[in-house]
Design a protein around this motif. Sequence first.
Motif: not given
Length: 479
Positions: A165-172
């Motif tokens: 969830k955390a990395f998805s927010k930054e488009n990883f």
Amino acid sequence: MKKLFLLLLNSILFCTCYAQEHNMSANYVSPTDVVVQDKLENWQKLKFGLFMHWGTYSQWGVVESWSICPEDESWTQRKGPYGADYNTYVKAYENLQTTFNPVKFDPDKWVKAAKYAGMKYVVFTTKHHDGFSMFDTKQTDYKITDPKTPFSSNPKANITKEIFKAFSKENFMIGAYFSKPDWHSKNYWWPYFPAKDRNVNYDPAKHPDQWQKFKDFSYNQIGELMTDYGRVDILWMDGGWVRPKNTIDTTVDWQKAITFNQDIDMPRIAEMARKKQPGLIMVDRTVAGPYENYATPEQQVPEKPLDHPWESCITMGNSWSYVPGDKYKSANEIVTLLIKIVSRGGNLLMNIGPGPDGDWDPVAYSRLQQIGSWIKVNGEGIYNSTAVAPYSEGNTYYTKADKSNIIYAFVTSDKDEVVLPANIKLHLQDINQVTNITLLGSGKKVKWTSNKSTINISVPAEVQTRNGLTQAAVFKIQY
């Protein structure tokens, strides 16, 4: 007293757990699904990713999973007060579940550091060979969210979900590492027989019902990861000895030891996983065929560009998982690795092992900060680039901006401060006319002469030293 005991145990168990190398498979098979092809092409442009090995083993600071494997290899050694007896050791190892409480876990902090460093995708160990699940699986109670695990009461207990969830927010791009072997599963290491080595401890052909249960277990766990954890772009499967027997490469030593057919039905898994996650990149490591969408040379850089997608997975320290006092590579070494890999058309997946408290070593943050400072100046030569002949010469490496008449020449340094020679000669093929050359990060002009195969760059005296450049200088050549 409990904290003191754990500190003493860590000091007793401490060993230098150097990471293993891993063979690549040959005979690449291109995916036929257009959606997979597109995602794979996008992944190849990202160039720099974050890998994380993390589990209960981090509390002891020992090699991930392998110390419970009954093989006499350098990386499977059992240390400390439980090491004299295998069964006692395994019981103590599995009991680590009852003390695992990484209260400093903060994935947003990791995202911030990784993003600054220029990383564009993440691969996280949802389950390693020991079978401990770092996600809320319904298939076993050997997991981070089980009440026996102290961290289960934490709001962020479902660690995999929080990281994704955390990395998805930054488009990883999001990658789920998943171990095909599971040494905790009674359907892989069946308690009826003793475990003999890393492989299944019974013949699946003689006990098909037992093996079917294991196949269903694996299918169901992967299904959970594909269903309940947001967008997943990569299914990164490790444990290449779990494979159809007809895929064994007898030129590879560790594959010679695979006795049984360990086919877990990858077509069935792929169909389900891609139905839930269209375009999913599948990485069935070392098993050549339609489910190894890119190769993963481990702890090494190929000598030359490969004719298919690939990624070098390399540790920032010496170990894949947390080891107290691990020796980390310098920022200069990491930047040089990145340049070498990208110049040969690959990606770098750099591993950092979180500690038992749930955070990285401060040295890892420092390295990422240094790398990020370099990337901010020179990243245009890294991302969305392709390999270009002659790829490298001496300490100079080349990349080409995709679909553009721009080549980047990276002049690496053996120390943080870059010192340039007065003259630099580059041999590049089929460049008819150079229109401009600039040194990234420097406001100073450089002079050059060129013909069809050679470029001679004159570096002004004031740019040769005290130029403010670190790790590597990059010349942007437009033609």
